[in-house]
Design an enzyme around this catalytic site. Structure first.
Site, PDB file in Angstrom:
ATOM      1  N   CYS A 134       0.826  -1.212   0.000  1.00 36.91           N
ATOM      2  CA  CYS A 134       0.000   0.000   0.000  1.00 36.91           C
ATOM      3  C   CYS A 134       0.854   1.253   0.000  1.00 36.91           C
ATOM      4  O   CYS A 134       2.061   1.210   0.254  1.00 36.91           O
ATOM      5  CB  CYS A 134      -0.976  -0.004   1.175  1.00 36.91           C
ATOM      6  SG  CYS A 134      -0.259   0.061   2.816  1.00 36.91           S
ATOM      7  N   CYS A 135       0.210   2.360  -0.321  1.00 35.29           N
ATOM      8  CA  CYS A 135       0.854   3.673  -0.375  1.00 35.29           C
ATOM      9  C   CYS A 135       1.955   3.668  -1.438  1.00 35.29           C
ATOM     10  O   CYS A 135       1.710   3.344  -2.588  1.00 35.29           O
ATOM     11  CB  CYS A 135       1.378   4.042   1.008  1.00 35.29           C
ATOM     12  SG  CYS A 135       1.805   5.784   1.210  1.00 35.29           S
TER      13      CYS A 135
END
Length: 226
Positions: A134-135
């Site tokens: 994620c990110c």
């Protein structure tokens, strides 16, 4: 490069606000460390600190039982992580993913990835075991797993809502496919078993970011088949 550590999660369970697969035991899980069925997942951390480590919200939002253990829990050197004894691996984001796990923060599309991180990604991928990121962490998969599909959100800044939108172009330059997704969504590359979500690549309310991370974790668990 700072030493890379992996938090080995013996049983992964999404937080109750993410509609966990084991909803009936979610509350007990918070107060008990008793064994329970589920996938064995490795949570790979990249250090501590907002500008040089794992993003705390992203790490703790992944799993309910690990949230309280992030500072005190047992950690293992990433060099010891093997796909042989884990069902999946999850890489939270944060500046550490771009500074400690790779040199993306400095070198962009010309970055290098930590040797153990590259080994883990290739090993899990070869074994057909799911990987969640994620990110900013999806750039790791984009660099190592050529042709993989990932998302870091939208491809335009849209008035500052997506301040890191330029990352999508770097991902394409790395030979990966970027898929536009909202902050509450997760993209699943079924062929490569890679699941990604934008998280803090978007300027959004924390609960929306948690929703996206929850969606990622749920899809990873589904791909585990457990």
């Amino acid at each position: 490069m700072a030493a890379v550590r992996a938090l080995v999660v013996s049983r992964l369970l999404a937080a109750s606000s993410f509609a966990p697969l084991h909803a009936s035991t979610a509350r007990a899980t918070l107060h008990s460390s008793a064994p329970r069925p589920g996938a064995r997942v490795a949570l790979v951390l990249s250090g501590c600190g907002v500008y040089d480590g794992t993003e705390l919200h992203e790490a703790s939002a992944n799993v309910l039982t690990e949230s309280a253990r992030i500072a005190r829990g047992k950690i293992t050197d990433l060099a010891r992580l093997s796909a042989d004894n884990h069902d999946a691996a999850i890489f939270p984001g944060g500046f550490g993913a771009a500074k400690n796990l790779s040199t993306f923060a400095v070198d962009g599309k010309d970055c290098k990835v930590n040797e153990d991180v590259e080994r883990v990604l290739k090993e899990f991928h070869k074994a057909g075991k799911p990987i969640g990121l994620c990110c900013i962490a999806p750039v790791l998969a984009a660099k190592v797993l050529r042709g993989v599909e990932v998302t870091v959100g939208h491809e335009q800044e849209e008035g500052g809502k997506w301040p890191y939108a330029g990352t999508a172009e770097a991902i394409k330059a790395l030979g990966a496919k970027h898929c536009v997704k909202g902050v509450t969504e997760a993209h699943v590359d079924q062929k490569n078993k890679v699941v990604t979500t934008p998280a803090f690549m978007c300027e959004a309310e924390l609960h929306h970011i948690h929703d996206g991370i929850g969606a990622m974790v749920k899809k990873v668990l589904e791909l585990c088949g457990k």
